[in-house]
Design a protein around this motif. Structure first.
Motif, PDB file in Angstrom:
ATOM      1  N   ARG A  71     -10.674  -2.948  12.035  1.00 22.27           N
ATOM      2  CA  ARG A  71     -10.330  -4.371  11.957  1.00 22.27           C
ATOM      3  C   ARG A  71     -10.630  -5.061  13.284  1.00 22.27           C
ATOM      4  NH1 ARG A  71      -8.972  -5.846   6.632  1.00 22.27           N
ATOM      5  NH2 ARG A  71      -7.778  -7.585   7.462  1.00 22.27           N
ATOM      6  N   ARG A 182     -16.748 -10.319   5.179  1.00 20.95           N
ATOM      7  CA  ARG A 182     -15.290 -10.297   5.299  1.00 20.95           C
ATOM      8  C   ARG A 182     -14.946 -11.469   6.210  1.00 20.95           C
ATOM      9  NH1 ARG A 182     -13.438  -6.768   1.491  1.00 20.95           N
ATOM     10  NH2 ARG A 182     -11.473  -6.700   2.620  1.00 20.95           N
ATOM     11  N   CYS A 292     -14.709  -2.040   3.143  1.00 23.42           N
ATOM     12  CA  CYS A 292     -15.186  -3.146   3.973  1.00 23.42           C
ATOM     13  C   CYS A 292     -15.702  -2.643   5.303  1.00 23.42           C
ATOM     14  CB  CYS A 292     -14.089  -4.192   4.151  1.00 23.42           C
ATOM     15  SG  CYS A 292     -12.790  -3.723   5.296  1.00 23.42           S
ATOM     16  N   HIS A 293     -15.425  -1.387   5.616  1.00 23.80           N
ATOM     17  CA  HIS A 293     -16.055  -0.774   6.791  1.00 23.80           C
ATOM     18  C   HIS A 293     -16.072   0.736   6.596  1.00 23.80           C
ATOM     19  CE1 HIS A 293     -11.771  -0.505   8.123  1.00 23.80           C
ATOM     20  NE2 HIS A 293     -12.172   0.621   8.643  1.00 23.80           N
ATOM     21  N   CYS A 296     -12.982   3.711   5.956  1.00 21.42           N
ATOM     22  CA  CYS A 296     -11.810   3.344   5.167  1.00 21.42           C
ATOM     23  C   CYS A 296     -11.649   4.369   4.050  1.00 21.42           C
ATOM     24  CB  CYS A 296     -11.960   1.954   4.560  1.00 21.42           C
ATOM     25  SG  CYS A 296     -10.777   1.675   3.224  1.00 21.42           S
ATOM     26  N   ILE A 298      -9.202   4.039   1.753  1.00 22.03           N
ATOM     27  CA  ILE A 298      -8.457   3.399   0.660  1.00 22.03           C
ATOM     28  C   ILE A 298      -9.402   2.651  -0.293  1.00 22.03           C
ATOM     29  CG2 ILE A 298      -6.651   1.728   0.103  1.00 22.03           C
ATOM     30  CD1 ILE A 298      -5.313   2.393   2.770  1.00 22.03           C
ATOM     31  N   GLN A 299     -10.313   1.872   0.291  1.00 22.18           N
ATOM     32  CA  GLN A 299     -11.359   1.180  -0.482  1.00 22.18           C
ATOM     33  C   GLN A 299     -10.818   0.193  -1.508  1.00 22.18           C
ATOM     34  OE1 GLN A 299     -14.813   3.453  -1.545  1.00 22.18           O
ATOM     35  NE2 GLN A 299     -14.040   5.266  -0.542  1.00 22.18           N
ATOM     36  N   CYS A 300     -10.118  -0.807  -1.026  1.00 19.90           N
ATOM     37  CA  CYS A 300      -9.539  -1.795  -1.941  1.00 19.90           C
ATOM     38  C   CYS A 300     -10.544  -2.858  -2.366  1.00 19.90           C
ATOM     39  CB  CYS A 300      -8.346  -2.495  -1.292  1.00 19.90           C
ATOM     40  SG  CYS A 300      -8.796  -3.756  -0.092  1.00 19.90           S
ATOM     41  N   CYS A 485      -6.246  -1.344   9.380  1.00 22.62           N
ATOM     42  CA  CYS A 485      -6.041  -2.224   8.239  1.00 22.62           C
ATOM     43  C   CYS A 485      -4.563  -2.172   7.869  1.00 22.62           C
ATOM     44  CB  CYS A 485      -6.889  -1.716   7.084  1.00 22.62           C
ATOM     45  SG  CYS A 485      -6.375  -2.343   5.501  1.00 22.62           S
ATOM     46  N   PHE A 487      -3.128  -2.181   5.193  1.00 28.11           N
ATOM     47  CA  PHE A 487      -2.776  -1.392   4.012  1.00 28.11           C
ATOM     48  C   PHE A 487      -2.383   0.039   4.347  1.00 28.11           C
ATOM     49  CE2 PHE A 487      -5.419  -4.486   1.329  1.00 28.11           C
ATOM     50  CZ  PHE A 487      -4.357  -5.369   1.338  1.00 28.11           C
TER      51      PHE A 487
END
Ligand code: SF4
Lengths: 575, 74
Positions: A71, A182, A292-293, A296, A298-300, A485, A487
């Motif tokens: 981030r 983003r 988004c990078h 990650c 989680i990959q939401c 992130c 999350f």
């Protein structure tokens, strides 16, 4: 590579590379942007004038292989709220900036001539170039023209037409790994970049790497950390449905603001829900899971295609779907996705702008539910900077003032997002007390108010909300400094191995000996520092209030109002 | 006794989104979850008439029960 501060003076068009002052060494991300702004920016300055500074900082762990650490924080005095501001987003730039050996970029002054510029960042420092060719371009064209093959070795930050016109809802966009965007969305930071006449910034680390003081310890900590993240059921649900899975659950709770905050439920919620979105994505060959990078776990994010199977937009968040959907009563995901793409392209905050449209609907500028007209206004008015376009582009408060509407959902002039503070009272405390205007990410009480994560606090009762919001705001300020992130918070709240592993990552990266208490103290320090800036800028306790209508218009289905007294709200700061 | 049962996210797979149910008096929310072959561990949030509820609670005529897996966002 030893981290440095890169300073850019737009008044005399010079740049320098400086040592990191000792007082800044332990800071990164939001902690660093807020520290620098508190130290170097006159709180009473005009946000678009020569004395404001735009500060860009990767998090403490960005550029390493630590999971979810990409981030980027951008800060300034906000032209929307007049408060200190930090907005963070994913994309590839945080990692690349850290690899270029840059702890923060500080951009100050205003150019004397009416010319546009771009900045190129490498490990050697920053080069300023005059820019002519891309002025007036949307973000997608800027990105394509700089990096036609999506060169992921280069990071790009850019502003669209909204930022060029210094609209106070303008954002700064960051290229993601697929050439998508983003956004550092909230608070009008794109207008600050536009005031400094910078159209875009490229970041090329030229193969640079981030130093890790204790690589073995770092690797072990990252293994534990990534496992805690990936193993948490909410992480898995985020991967499967994205954040938009929240439409149905917030609607069910009666806290989904609908029709410019006049109802707590949207009759057409299924049409815009995460469940429906995933079905459409799969049917059309998009991607339900996307990051988004790199790094990650989680990959939401997701890639949403139109009915013909062509990519329409990526990373549509629940808050954007809610704002255009329930708040404006547009029950059509394709229309919402199209509006999302236009807003990404012109570089304008999708929460602020959509809530502004809801207020414009109440004023009769357009009809509730008219998604086609929303897209037209975005394209023909906002992009071109007509009078209506500028009224909308300056946000929800601007629309309310221009058309004489009194139901204007803002705190410190920033639009309230997707959780009604009457039915989800913890969020009301966060909106009221946040140092940066209404912002759900500052202290996301939905975890405990709705999702049963980190305990349970009844969303309809006042009990426990102030403490909940306070604890979350402190933890968030700390997490926002790491480059993580937000999350990761679900795993941090639920899995006892997660937070110690995060602290170990910090210790192994810098060869320090932080404890969990130190990290929480850091969070408290950041909040107090930000508040001090705001007080010096002229804010008082009277600004920590919700708009009047939340106190006297009951919200269906629970028929509740926001009922915290001024004293109760102010007790938030007793720490 | 008639109630409405709603399912969300992957609980809908091979089940339903919304159904009217006729239940015996004294049936609990937990009994309903079990009869759907949903593992109680997988349940994240239960709401009755838009308020949080628990497995032990017995629905009354006309109640709306919503069953969510563990989900999140932000
Ligand atoms: S969870 Fe979502 S927002 Fe967070 S890093 Fe992954 S894709 Fe980006």
């Amino acid at each position: 590579m030893v981290d440095k501060i890169f300073r850019v003076n737009m008044t005399d068009l010079t740049t320098s590379v400086e040592e990191v002052p000792e007082a800044w060494a332990g800071h990164g991300g939001r902690g660093l942007t807020s520290t620098i702004i508190a130290e170097e920016v006159e709180p009473t300055c005009h946000p678009l004038g020569k004395n404001n500074k735009l500060v860009i900082a990767p998090g403490l762990l960005s550029g390493t292989v630590a999971a979810n650490s990409g981030r980027l924080s951008i800060g300034a005095k906000s032209p929307l709220t007049g408060t200190i501001k930090e907005s963070n987003a994913g994309g590839t730039s945080a990692q690349l900036l850290a690899k270029a050996g840059c702890k923060a970029v500080i951009i100050e002054g205003l150019p004397k001539e009416d010319k546009w510029y771009s900045l190129a960042i490498t490990p050697a420092g920053v080069t300023i170039k005059e820019e002519t060719e891309r002025i007036g371009m949307g973000n997608f064209d800027v990105i394509k023209s700089i990096s036609p093959e999506h060169d992921n070795k280069i990071g790009i930050l850019t502003i669209g037409q909204a930022g060029e016109m210094k609209m106070t809802s303008a954002n700064i966009s960051i290229q993601d790994p697929d050439g998508g965007l983003r956004s550092c969305g909230r608070g009008g930071l794109g207008a600050v970049m536009g005031s400094k006449k910078i159209k875009f910034i490229t970041i090329d680390p030229e193969g640079g790497k981030v130093d890790i003081a204790d690589p073995a310890k770092f690797k072990a900590a990252n293994r534990t950390f990534a496992k805690a993240l990936a193993g948490h059921p909410i992480s898995q649900a985020l991967g499967a449905y994205g954040t938009n899975v929240l439409v149905n659950i917030i609607n069910e709770s009666g806290g989904l603001p609908t029709k410019n905050f006049t109802q707590g439920q949207f009759a057409d919620h299924e049409a815009i829900s995460g469940e429906t979105m995933v079905d459409l994505i799969n049917e059309r060959g998009g991607k339900a899971k996307h990051n988004c990078h790199a790094g990650c776990v989680i990959q939401c994010s997701q890639i949403y295609n139109d009915a013909k199977g062509n990519k329409l937009t990526s990373g549509i968040e629940f808050e954007s779907v809610w704002a255009m959907g329930a708040d404006c009563c547009v029950a059509d995901l394709d229309c919402i996705a199209e509006a999302d793409r236009i807003m990404d392209d012109i570089g304008i905050d999708s929460i602020e702008t959509s809530v502004a449209m809801g207020v414009a609907m109440e004023a009769g500028v357009l009809e509730f539910g008219d998604g086609v007209e929303i897209c037209r206004i975005l394209r023909d008015e906002v992009t071109k900077g007509t009078a209506l376009g500028r009224i909308v582009g300056n946000g929800t408060g601007s629309v309310g003032r221009s058309f004489g509407v009194t139901r204007v959902p803002v705190v410190k002039n920033q639009a309230i997002p997707a959780y009604d503070p009457r039915a989800i009272k913890g969020m009301g405390i966060t909106y009221a007390t946040s140092t940066q205007g209404a912002d759900h990410t500052m202290g996301y009480t939905i975890t405990t108010n709705i999702l049963n994560v980190g305990g349970q606090v009844d969303p309809l009762s006042k009990e426990g909300q102030i403490e909940l919001s306070r604890n979350l705001q402190i933890a968030t300020a700390a997490i926002d400094s790491t480059g993580m992130c937000l999350f990761i918070a679900f795993a941090v709240l639920d899995d006892e191995t997660c937070l110690p592993a995060l602290v170990d990552l910090l210790n192994a990266r810098f060869d320090i000996a932080l404890t969990i208490d130190d990290v929480m103290s850091l969070g408290k320090h950041i909040l107090k520092l930000e508040r001090k800036f705001n007080i010096a800028a002229g804010f008082t306790a009277a600004d920590d209030r919700l708009p009047e209508f939340f106190y006297d218009e009951p919200l269906a289905p629970h028929n509740v109002v926001f009922d915290f007294t001024a004293e109760e709200i102010d007790s938030f700061w007793n720490f | 006794m008639k109630i409405t049962v709603k399912l969300f996210a992957y609980f809908r797979d091979n089940r339903f989104s919304i159904e009217e149910w006729d239940i015996e008096p004294n049936t609990t929310v937990g009994n309903i979850v079990d009869s759907l072959h949903i593992d109680r561990e997988e349940v994240g949030v239960l709401m009755m008439n838009h308020k949080h509820t628990k497995f032990e609670v017995q629905p009354q005529t006309g109640d709306i029960l919503a069953i969510f897996p563990v989900v999140g966002g932000g």
